[in-house]
Design a protein around this motif. Sequence first.
Motif, PDB file in Angstrom:
ATOM      1  N   UNK A 155      42.875  40.552  48.651  1.00  9.97           N
ATOM      2  CA  UNK A 155      41.773  40.858  49.563  1.00  9.97           C
ATOM      3  C   UNK A 155      42.355  40.750  50.978  1.00  9.97           C
ATOM      4  N   UNK A 156      43.053  41.791  51.386  1.00 10.30           N
ATOM      5  CA  UNK A 156      43.845  41.685  52.620  1.00 10.30           C
ATOM      6  C   UNK A 156      43.328  42.544  53.755  1.00 10.30           C
ATOM      7  N   UNK A 157      42.172  43.131  53.579  1.00 10.13           N
ATOM      8  CA  UNK A 157      41.577  43.895  54.670  1.00 10.13           C
ATOM      9  C   UNK A 157      40.069  43.873  54.511  1.00 10.13           C
ATOM     10  N   UNK A 163      34.989  48.203  48.075  1.00 14.87           N
ATOM     11  CA  UNK A 163      35.374  49.288  47.168  1.00 14.87           C
ATOM     12  C   UNK A 163      36.863  49.617  47.200  1.00 14.87           C
ATOM     13  N   UNK A 164      37.555  49.144  48.223  1.00 11.64           N
ATOM     14  CA  UNK A 164      38.957  49.555  48.378  1.00 11.64           C
ATOM     15  C   UNK A 164      39.801  49.073  47.187  1.00 11.64           C
ATOM     16  N   UNK A 165      40.785  49.892  46.863  1.00  7.78           N
ATOM     17  CA  UNK A 165      41.680  49.546  45.762  1.00  7.78           C
ATOM     18  C   UNK A 165      43.040  49.148  46.336  1.00  7.78           C
ATOM     19  N   UNK A 166      43.428  47.902  46.125  1.00  2.07           N
ATOM     20  CA  UNK A 166      44.748  47.463  46.593  1.00  2.07           C
ATOM     21  C   UNK A 166      45.766  47.858  45.523  1.00  2.07           C
ATOM     22  N   UNK A 197      36.290  40.942  46.558  1.00  5.86           N
ATOM     23  CA  UNK A 197      35.420  42.125  46.532  1.00  5.86           C
ATOM     24  C   UNK A 197      36.166  43.376  46.058  1.00  5.86           C
ATOM     25  N   UNK A 198      37.413  43.475  46.509  1.00  8.16           N
ATOM     26  CA  UNK A 198      38.177  44.719  46.328  1.00  8.16           C
ATOM     27  C   UNK A 198      38.637  44.886  44.880  1.00  8.16           C
ATOM     28  N   UNK A 534      44.532  51.626  49.156  1.00  9.98           N
ATOM     29  CA  UNK A 534      45.528  51.118  50.106  1.00  9.98           C
ATOM     30  C   UNK A 534      46.807  50.830  49.329  1.00  9.98           C
ATOM     31  N   UNK A 535      47.847  51.517  49.727  1.00  6.48           N
ATOM     32  CA  UNK A 535      49.104  51.402  48.990  1.00  6.48           C
ATOM     33  C   UNK A 535      49.983  50.344  49.639  1.00  6.48           C
TER      34      UNK A 535
END
Length: 685
Positions: A155-157, A163-166, A197-198, A534-535
């Motif tokens: 969870x870095x952003x 919803x973001x996918x790390x 969350x992500x 997010x790659x």
Amino acid sequence: MISEEEVELKVDSLLKELSLEEKFKLMVGYFRFQTNTIPRLGIKTFKMTDGPLGISQHSSFLRKNTYFPAGINLAASWNRKLAHKCGEAIGREARAINRLCVLGPGININRTPFNGRTFEYYSEDPYLNKEIAIPFVKGIQSQRIAACPKHYVANNQETNRHTVNSEIDERTLYEIYLRSFKEIVEEADPWTIMTAYNRVNSEYVNGSSKLLKSTLFEKWGFGGFVMTDWWATRERDIAQPTTEEAVKAGLSIEMPIPILYEKTKLHKAFTEEKITLEDIDHLIKRILKVYAKVGMFEDEKNLPKGERNTKGHQQLARKISEEGIVLLKNGNNLLPLDITKMQKIAVLGPNLKKKFGKFLSGGAAAVSPPYEITPLQGLKEKCKGRVKIIKDPSKADVVLLFMGLNHDSPSSLFSDKTTKSKEEQGNESEGIDRSELGLNAFQTQLINETVKTNPNTVVILINANPVSMDEWLDNIPVLVEAWYPGMEGGRAIANVLFGDVNPSGKLPLTFPKRIEDSPAHKSTKTFPGENLHTHYEEGIYVGYRHFEKNEIEPLFPFGFGLSYTTFRFEEVSSDKNTLMSIDDYLELNVSVTNTGDRAGSEVIQVYSDDVKTTVDRPIKELVGFEKVYLEKGETKSVKVIVKSKDLAFYDVETKDWKVESGDFILHIGNSSDSIQLQKKITYKS
Ligand code: BGC
């Protein structure tokens, strides 16, 4: 403390008594920060509160409590004992208001200087991160209050945080992002963990059997329970896990209200045999075990007594701030200021009078203290009757400029979208990421104009994330990083500026010159992501690992921080030169002398270099540190422990941690780029 045996007995007997309906009730939150009760069995509500910086106001019925410095400040102290004391004090405050769980520490890795929650977290480095978090967790739990390391994981952003996918390769996920969670589980036994969350590699953690069941429970032996982040399971653009996926994965409690664990959904999954009684009991057992450990079934008389807003806690808040303040530049040894030799100081800047301990300032972690000493108040106290405080820089002996970032709660805190209004640019807070590395134009101009008027200008930053300084750093003689310093911050800052306290903080993250230099900022694909992905292309090369590999000169390196005195690292020896297994460790003895003319503390930092490896490894990695206090002229031999397991990398072939036989060079210095001694050791498995 209740014994493990007694816990087991209690849990077994309750489990026999609970009906299926009652078990389902225990798996969901009951409004905000509580869980359901089963009065007939003495199961009370398990009340929680946000906690990395102290008992937060919004989760404790608007109570006022001790506001400790931000997590990043605690980490900058590089002081494990202070971290323990801080956890202990927060545990006591939780107990005083009948909370049984502190939702902290926040241990996500600081991957980017744009992350809005950097202030709550500790470091870009997994070793420093866990070394601060372990005593913090132990401190909280010494009061029989459950700690809750969060947010598991990557969870870095804050941008698109729900919803973001790390997207992270396996080695990086384990070696950088999961590493501290693993160590904390193994060494501090936290009683709960909060999921992120992500998504991680396209899966929400709440439904991930891989991250919960196989990794957290089976590989690491986590014995507590897992809860969701608040409203994490709400329907959004991306499909959430199913009820059965979450149950099978090992999610015990859904907060703050039932969604996946809504009664009818649980019943349906059960009657359709998608989940079994055994699955449910597994989750419930974990919950009841924690309830027993926090003393829910015991007479309150026998539990630790809570207290809050004590002088002791407030002094501790000041001490943490003092030890975390980092002196970044001290041209002409302008600091410390000699109060006997000055008549007037000018004080200015947007953060001079600002209070940060207020409702939702920075997000859920905000604490409202009974009072907060601003920098101005701290200086007024210090200078009373001795030095005049004025506003005009041209008439002052020295000018103190209080700059930094905003820390307000953004509107996006309450919605799923990361909106950024104009006013919110430059804000660092939960729910929002920054978009510029620099200070705003007003501050840059103020610094440059002030220093032209008066060359004796000291800039004090109040913020958490690095800021770029190309437009002004060369113009000013002195720079101090004060972080978000908590309720006693003004006094701590004044003590450092006037030399009552000799600064000893060290940066827990690298300050880049430009955002492009930072590892997460190769493209929008790597931050903030494209199409909700997010790659993590930089792989294991996060923070100083990246700067060193790519030979990029940082603005200030990881581990850096000046003092008003000087230290010499004289020699290093060790109790042995060969480590024989992954559980082995050695003791370095580093002899350090305070060569200056005042007492002070120094942090001895040990970085390892795996000389010959079959995998790509960073040039250096932090594997040990110790903070030592020395009187002027004093020499001490300081013991620093280096453990084999901290020399390890994550081997994707064997899916395990591995140290390869061969030599390691241990670099010993007082920052990642100031190495003064070296020692060769060997690992033979
Ligand atoms: C945050 C968590 C916090 C929770 C409860 C969430 O928005 O991400 O860190 O503990 O709210 O306040």
